[in-house]
Each structure stands twice: as structure tokens, then as C-alpha cells.
Scaffold this active site. Structure first.
Site, PDB file in Angstrom:
ATOM      1  N   LEU A  11      11.186   0.771  -3.459  1.00 50.01           N
ATOM      2  CA  LEU A  11      10.415   1.812  -3.562  1.00 50.01           C
ATOM      3  C   LEU A  11       8.857   1.209  -3.878  1.00 50.01           C
ATOM      4  CD1 LEU A  11      12.247   4.248  -5.532  1.00 50.01           C
ATOM      5  CD2 LEU A  11      12.283   4.075  -2.962  1.00 50.01           C
ATOM      6  N   ALA A  12       7.787   1.694  -3.080  1.00 50.42           N
ATOM      7  CA  ALA A  12       6.693   0.904  -3.312  1.00 50.42           C
ATOM      8  C   ALA A  12       5.522   1.995  -2.763  1.00 50.42           C
ATOM      9  CB  ALA A  12       6.510  -0.330  -2.569  1.00 50.42           C
ATOM     10  N   ARG A  18      -1.981   3.841 -13.994  1.00 49.31           N
ATOM     11  CA  ARG A  18      -2.410   3.371 -15.329  1.00 49.31           C
ATOM     12  C   ARG A  18      -2.791   1.867 -14.992  1.00 49.31           C
ATOM     13  NH1 ARG A  18       2.982   4.441 -18.581  1.00 49.31           N
ATOM     14  NH2 ARG A  18       3.881   4.783 -16.430  1.00 49.31           N
ATOM     15  N   GLN A  78       5.905   7.393   2.946  1.00 52.61           N
ATOM     16  CA  GLN A  78       5.837   8.726   2.153  1.00 52.61           C
ATOM     17  C   GLN A  78       4.613   9.154   1.843  1.00 52.61           C
ATOM     18  OE1 GLN A  78       6.863   7.868  -1.833  1.00 52.61           O
ATOM     19  NE2 GLN A  78       7.990   9.826  -2.245  1.00 52.61           N
ATOM     20  N   ASN A 175      17.167   3.068 -18.224  1.00 58.09           N
ATOM     21  CA  ASN A 175      17.455   2.882 -16.626  1.00 58.09           C
ATOM     22  C   ASN A 175      16.243   1.922 -16.358  1.00 58.09           C
ATOM     23  OD1 ASN A 175      17.279   3.078 -13.714  1.00 58.09           O
ATOM     24  ND2 ASN A 175      16.205   5.186 -13.864  1.00 58.09           N
ATOM     25  N   TYR A 392     -24.478 -31.783   7.373  1.00 59.24           N
ATOM     26  CA  TYR A 392     -24.950 -30.461   7.737  1.00 59.24           C
ATOM     27  C   TYR A 392     -26.329 -30.478   7.961  1.00 59.24           C
ATOM     28  CZ  TYR A 392     -25.120 -25.368   7.913  1.00 59.24           C
ATOM     29  OH  TYR A 392     -25.427 -23.957   8.232  1.00 59.24           O
ATOM     30  N   ARG A 445     -34.731 -49.437   2.745  1.00 61.00           N
ATOM     31  CA  ARG A 445     -35.532 -49.183   1.578  1.00 61.00           C
ATOM     32  C   ARG A 445     -37.053 -49.807   1.919  1.00 61.00           C
ATOM     33  NH1 ARG A 445     -31.531 -51.441  -2.234  1.00 61.00           N
ATOM     34  NH2 ARG A 445     -32.431 -53.493  -1.689  1.00 61.00           N
TER      35      ARG A 445
HETATM   36  C1  UD1 Z   1      11.224   5.377 -13.040  1.00 58.13           C
HETATM   37  C2  UD1 Z   1      12.640   6.041 -13.063  1.00 58.13           C
HETATM   38  C3  UD1 Z   1      12.987   5.779 -14.767  1.00 58.13           C
HETATM   39  C4  UD1 Z   1      13.039   4.272 -14.777  1.00 58.13           C
HETATM   40  C5  UD1 Z   1      11.711   3.600 -14.647  1.00 58.13           C
HETATM   41  C6  UD1 Z   1      12.180   2.191 -14.681  1.00 58.13           C
HETATM   42  C7  UD1 Z   1      12.734   8.206 -12.003  1.00 58.13           C
HETATM   43  C8  UD1 Z   1      12.402   9.528 -11.799  1.00 58.13           C
HETATM   44  N1  UD1 Z   1      12.507   7.645 -13.076  1.00 58.13           N
HETATM   45  O1  UD1 Z   1      10.234   6.108 -13.744  1.00 58.13           O
HETATM   46  O2  UD1 Z   1      14.204   6.455 -15.034  1.00 58.13           O
HETATM   47  O3  UD1 Z   1      13.415   3.959 -16.488  1.00 58.13           O
HETATM   48  O4  UD1 Z   1      11.431   3.854 -13.245  1.00 58.13           O
HETATM   49  O5  UD1 Z   1      10.854   1.499 -14.405  1.00 58.13           O
HETATM   50  O6  UD1 Z   1      13.057   7.436 -11.065  1.00 58.13           O
HETATM   51  N2  UD1 Z   1       7.654   5.548  -6.204  1.00 58.13           N
HETATM   52  C9  UD1 Z   1       7.716   6.170  -4.634  1.00 58.13           C
HETATM   53  N3  UD1 Z   1       7.275   7.207  -4.473  1.00 58.13           N
HETATM   54  C10 UD1 Z   1       7.171   8.208  -5.385  1.00 58.13           C
HETATM   55  C11 UD1 Z   1       7.256   7.715  -6.687  1.00 58.13           C
HETATM   56  C12 UD1 Z   1       7.625   6.383  -7.252  1.00 58.13           C
HETATM   57  O7  UD1 Z   1       7.765   5.035  -4.015  1.00 58.13           O
HETATM   58  O8  UD1 Z   1       7.036   9.481  -5.097  1.00 58.13           O
HETATM   59  C13 UD1 Z   1       7.807   4.170  -6.572  1.00 58.13           C
HETATM   60  C14 UD1 Z   1       6.735   3.387  -7.223  1.00 58.13           C
HETATM   61  O9  UD1 Z   1       5.833   2.848  -6.543  1.00 58.13           O
HETATM   62  C15 UD1 Z   1       7.388   2.483  -8.112  1.00 58.13           C
HETATM   63  C16 UD1 Z   1       8.863   3.084  -8.136  1.00 58.13           C
HETATM   64  O10 UD1 Z   1       8.913   4.097  -7.176  1.00 58.13           O
HETATM   65  O11 UD1 Z   1       7.634   1.144  -7.417  1.00 58.13           O
HETATM   66  C17 UD1 Z   1       8.996   3.653  -9.597  1.00 58.13           C
HETATM   67  O12 UD1 Z   1       7.825   4.904  -9.900  1.00 58.13           O
HETATM   68  P1  UD1 Z   1       7.340   4.983 -11.301  1.00 58.13           P
HETATM   69  O13 UD1 Z   1       6.319   6.418 -10.996  1.00 58.13           O
HETATM   70  O14 UD1 Z   1       6.792   3.763 -11.769  1.00 58.13           O
HETATM   71  O15 UD1 Z   1       8.703   5.645 -11.964  1.00 58.13           O
HETATM   72  P2  UD1 Z   1       8.671   5.748 -13.897  1.00 58.13           P
HETATM   73  O16 UD1 Z   1       7.999   7.013 -14.141  1.00 58.13           O
HETATM   74  O17 UD1 Z   1       8.184   4.316 -14.186  1.00 58.13           O
END
Ligand code: UD1
Ligand code: CA
Length: 485
Positions: A11-12, A18, A78, A175, A392, A445
Site C-alpha cells: 500500500l503506497a 505529516r 487508487q 497492528n 575545458y 618559463r
Molecule cells: C494503519 C492501520 C493501523 C496500523 C498502522 C500501522 C488501517 C485502517 N490502520 O494505520 O491499524 O496500526 O497502519 O502503521 O489500516 N494507504 C493507501 N491508500 C489509502 C490509505 C493508506 O495506499 O487509502 C497506504 C499508505 O500510503 C501507507 C499505508 O497504506 O503506506 C498505511 O496508511 P496510513 O494512513 O499510514 O495508516 P495508519 O493510519 O498509520
């Protein structure tokens, strides 16, 4: 038994607000890889048949990076970041043929180890579960999802902090954002996700509660080292993760036989390679594809980027990019080696010398205060202090060749293209623009002329004139008279 098919989903797509950065969070670098690069490499040994990366915020940038570091991975867009559950749902919709185990990893958990991913998968597959979450017990769980277990200790659900009661917030088992799922169970649970939560998003974490409530086995795999599960949300966290990674990398190299004099000020990218008995002194950085061979000493205060250091070489207070430093060569202090620099065995580049696209043969020396650009210098040649290779002309760059055992006197300008043939000499202070044949002395020289009493006449009253007058008076009354007889 043949392995069940495996798919990795990273997931990226998030912005990482922040971080307060124009660069998407997952592209921030940490000791040789981006955050997402670390996650992909931790997932690689799982032997997935397919890797999907969900991209969204600045997708083109993330996709361009993936093309470089993980060309086999498929990006899935996404467009709106409606939550981690939404992200995984889109990934699976883009890959309807996927069955078996689906490993999902947050893209911002760079310290995760490959062995931990493998153990998670093994625990998940051997338990025939619908879903398994990687968890950790941490001192400060703030901001993270909590693992809620029933009286028997079985996973009941995962609750986000912002949706949690005070009682659930007190739980310190969190988690990590790393999971293994059974593809069919995951698809089914994802279709039931709601957005009924504080953020109005589809939470991947809700999959656990949904499966548990219908009696589908779900489980927890506790990470052996809680540090591995740390996510990165802002620059302060990025800095602490970098320091943890530094310590991990340094410890591994020390256990492999490398001396690191001050591990807290030594930063080695995960892509660098070192041999036993290499020594790295304080305040040094080994970056990119740098290698350091046995017995070499690097530092203090040295930065090597994509550079090679041969066995027994010494590189002191140096900045080097894309250079090959031969065995037993010596470099520094205060040297600047630029791309295309190749130093032969026992070659020497000394203080305040800059080199670029320059080859020094075995035992060749440029000991002091020189610029060497676009040059080939033969074995055992000696380039005097303050020599400039003028490569150069304002429009094009040209090459200079200095032959074996040639000797270039101090403060010389070699105006390229030009050749100093083997064994030729160049007189100090020359500006050389014609080739110097083997065995000849090149000299440009002007003859020296002394204008007598110029200082005492034209600079009368200065300290120099007064010093001169005293010296002249001493000569008039002293030994000078007798020797002139
Ligand atoms: C998420 C978890 C949380 C966990 C934490 C660990 C959920 C709802 N919560 O929270 O339980 O403790 O990670 O770090 O999953 N991302 C997407 N698409 C989205 C949202 C996020 O690709 O729509 C990706 C972000 O780029 C990131 C990752 O998912 O790499 C986590 O997203 P982030 O918003 O950081 O989740 P947390 O609120 O930290
Ligand atoms: Ca996060």
C-alpha cells in the site's frame, strides 16, 4: 507439497501528510532505499507470483520509482485514498485471478525483515486461517491500531486509536500494518466493509472483525522484534528509523569482521558491501553501490558514493563519487574524487586534489593541490604541486595524456589536448600546450630578470624596503666583501 500461489500487495497511495513534503512519503530515502523500496525487498524472498503496488498520491512519481527498483511489480491506481481496505479492494479487483495467500504490507514500514515476513506467511498458511496480522507489544502505541483479544486470547478485532474506547487505547499490542490473508476470505470480507468510522474510510483492519464474527479463523503473529514494525509518519520518526537501521547494518558488518570505530557516526547504505578487516573510522558514510575491500581504511570524515576501494587502500577525509580506488592506493586528506576517477595500485591522490574522468596508473602520484580532469596518467608518473589539467576551453572538453614515469613540475598548466610522453619532464611553472617528446624537458618559463634596488627606490619606507636596506648594509660591512675578492 507445492507452494500455494502467493501475491504481495504493497500500500503506497497515501500522501503522508505529516511528512509535510512535496515528495510522497513512501519515496523518502533511508540508507540506500526508499521506504517502499525497503518494504519491497523485505517481501521479495516470500517468492510471490505477483506483486501489486497500490499508488495514488503523485502516482507518476511512485510508478517511475517502481519501474527502477521493482520492474516486475504492477502498479494499481487508487485515485482517491478512501482507506487501506479500499486500496486492497482495488488491488484485488485488478487481479481477479488471484487465489492462495495475499500478503499485504503498508509501504511505510521500512525496518521489516524478510525473515519476519516469511514467518508470518508460514504461521498463516500452517494455521489454515482466513487472516493473520503481524502484531507487536510496544511502549508507546499512540496513533496505532490496537489488537483486541477475547478472554481466551483469540483475536477478536482490530480497532483504530481514533475509534477506540479508553479501555482499548490502554492496550499496548498494536497492528504493524503487515498481514497475510486467504484470497477468497479477503475478497468476501472486503465486500462487506463499511465507512462507519471516525475517518469515513474503508479500513482493511475491519476484515479481521468481519471474519472472526462468522467464525472464520483469524490469528496474530507477534513480531520477534517490535522495532521492525515501526511505521514512518513524520520526519522525526524517519530520523529514528534511520538510526535504528544504521545500528542494524553496522552490527551486521561488525559481526562479519569489519572494524567500525564509531558506529554511531558511521552510516552505511544497505546496498554497500564490505570485506572482513576493512576499517571504517568515525564520521564516514558509505553510500549507494560502494564496496570496500579487505584491509582498506576509510575515514575519518569520508563520504563514498558508488565508489570502490581496493584492498589495503587508505582513504582519509575524502569525498568520492563514482571513483575506483585501487589496492594500496592512498587518498586524502581533503581530496575530491569525481565520476570516472580510476586509481591504480599504490597510486596517490593527496591534499586538496580534485579528479574527474581521470585514470592514474600504478604508483602514479598527484600529491598536492591539483585539478586533474579528462586525463590518463601513466604508472609512476609524478604530478607536481599545483598542477592544473586545463581540460575545458569554454566549449569542449579535451584529454591530456601523461606517460609512464613522466615528471611534471609544480604549478604547471597542461592545456588539453596535449601529451607528455613517457619519461618526459616539464619544468615548474610552465604552461604546456605542445606535446613533450619522451625524454625531453618541456619548459615555457620566461628568463628571470632582477631589477636592482627596485624595492628600496619604489617602495621606500615600507617594511620590505627597511629589511632590504638592513640586509644590504650587512653585506657591505660583512663577509660579502671578502668573498668578492
Ligand atoms: C494503519 C492501520 C493501523 C496500523 C498502522 C500501522 C488501517 C485502517 N490502520 O494505520 O491499524 O496500526 O497502519 O502503521 O489500516 N494507504 C493507501 N491508500 C489509502 C490509505 C493508506 O495506499 O487509502 C497506504 C499508505 O500510503 C501507507 C499505508 O497504506 O503506506 C498505511 O496508511 P496510513 O494512513 O499510514 O495508516 P495508519 O493510519 O498509520
Ligand atoms: Ca501509518
Amino acid at each position: 507439497m507445492s507452494q500455494a500461489p502467493r501475491t504481495v500487495v504493497v500500500l503506497a497511495a497515501g500522501e503522508g501528510k505529516r511528512m509535510k513534503s512535496a515528495t510522497p512519503k513512501v519515496l523518502h530515502p533511508l540508507l540506500g532505499r526508499t521506504l517502499v523500496g525497503h518494504v519491497l525487498s523485505a517481501a521479495a524472498p516470500a517468492g510471490a507470483d505477483r506483486t501489486i503496488v497500490v499508488v495514488g498520491h503523485k502516482a507518476e512519481q511512485v510508478e517511475a520509482h517502481l519501474a527502477e527498483v521493482a520492474p516486475a511489480a504492477t502498479p494499481v491506481l487508487q485515485a482517491q485514498q478512501n482507506g487501506t481496505g479500499h486500496a486492497v479492494r482495488l488491488a484485488l479487483e485488478a487481479a481477479p485471478e488471484v487465489t492462495g495467500t495475499v500478503v499485504v504490507l503498508n509501504g511505510d514500514v521500512p525496518l521489516l525483515r524478510a525473515e519476519t515476513v516469511s514467518s508470518l506467511i508460514e504461521a498463516h498458511e500452517s494455521g489454515a486461517r482466513g487472516a493473520t496480522v503481524l502484531a507487536a507489544e510496544v511502549g508507546n502505541p499512540s496513533g496505532l491500531g490496537r489488537i483486541v483479544r477475547d478472554a481466551a486470547g483469540n483475536l477478536e478485532r482490530i480497532v483504530e486509536e481514533r475509534d477506540a474506547s479508553a479501555e482499548v487505547r490502554a492496550i499496548r499490542e498494536i497492528n504493524a500494518g503487515i498481514y497475510a490473508f486467504d484470497a477468497a476470505s479477503l475478497r468476501e470480507a472486503l465486500s462487506k466493509l463499511s465507512t462507519d468510522n471516525d475517518q469515513g474510510e474503508e479500513y482493511l483492519t475491519d476484515v479481521f472483525g468481519i471474519l472472526a464474527s462468522v467464525g472464520h479463523p483469524v490469528g496474530v503473529f507477534v513480531a520477534p522484534d517490535a522495532d521492525e514494525t515501526l511505521g514512518c509518519n513524520d520526519r522525526a520518526e524517519l530520523a529514528s528509523l534511520r538510526a535504528l537501521m544504521r545500528d542494524r547494518v553496522n552490527e551486521a558488518w561488525m559481526r562479519a569482521g569489519v572494524s567500525i570505530l564509531d558506529p554511531s557516526t558511521t552510516w552505511i547504505d544497505v546496498t554497500a558491501r564490505l570485506e572482513p578487516d576493512a576499517e571504517i573510522d568515525q564520521n564516514s558514510q558509505l553510500l549507494g553501490e560502494t564496496t570496500v575491500a579487505a584491509g582498506a581504511i576509510v575515514g575519518p570524515d569520508t563520504t563514498l558514493i558508488d565508489s570502490t576501494v581496493g584492498a589495503g587502500a587508505v582513504v582519509l577525509r575524502t569525498h568520492s563519487i563514482g571513483a575506483e580506488i585501487g589496492a594500496e592506493a592512498t587518498v586524502g586528506p581533503f581530496s575530491f574524487l569525481r565520476p570516472g576517477t580510476r586509481l591504480g595500485r599504490k597510486a596517490k591522490v593527496g591534499g586538496f586534489v580534485e579528479t574527474k574522468n581521470a585514470e592514474l596508473g600504478d604508483g602514479a602520484k598527484v600529491p598536492h593541490l591539483s585539478y586533474v580532469g579528462d586525463a590518463t596518467i601513466g604508472a609512476k608518473a609524478n604530478i607536481g604541486a599545483g598542477t592544473i589539467f586545463a581540460n575545458y576551453d569554454g566549449v569542449t572538453k579535451s584529454h591530456t595524456t601523461v606517460g609512464e614515469a613522466a615528471f611534471v613540475g609544480s604549478d604547471t598548466v597542461l592545456i588539453a589536448p596535449v601529451e607528455i610522453e613517457p619519461g618526459a619532464y616539464v619544468a615548474a611553472g610552465s604552461a604546456i600546450q605542445k606535446d613533450v617528446p619522451a625524454g625531453s624537458l618541456g619548459v615555457t618559463r620566461a628568463p628571470q630578470r632582477n631589477v636592482e634596488n627596485w624595492v628600496t627606490r619604489r617602495r621606500a619606507g615600507t617594511v620590505s624596503a627597511e629589511a632590504a636596506e638592513r640586509a644590504i648594509a650587512r653585506k657591505d660591512e660583512g663577509g660579502e666583501v671578502s668573498t668578492a675578492v
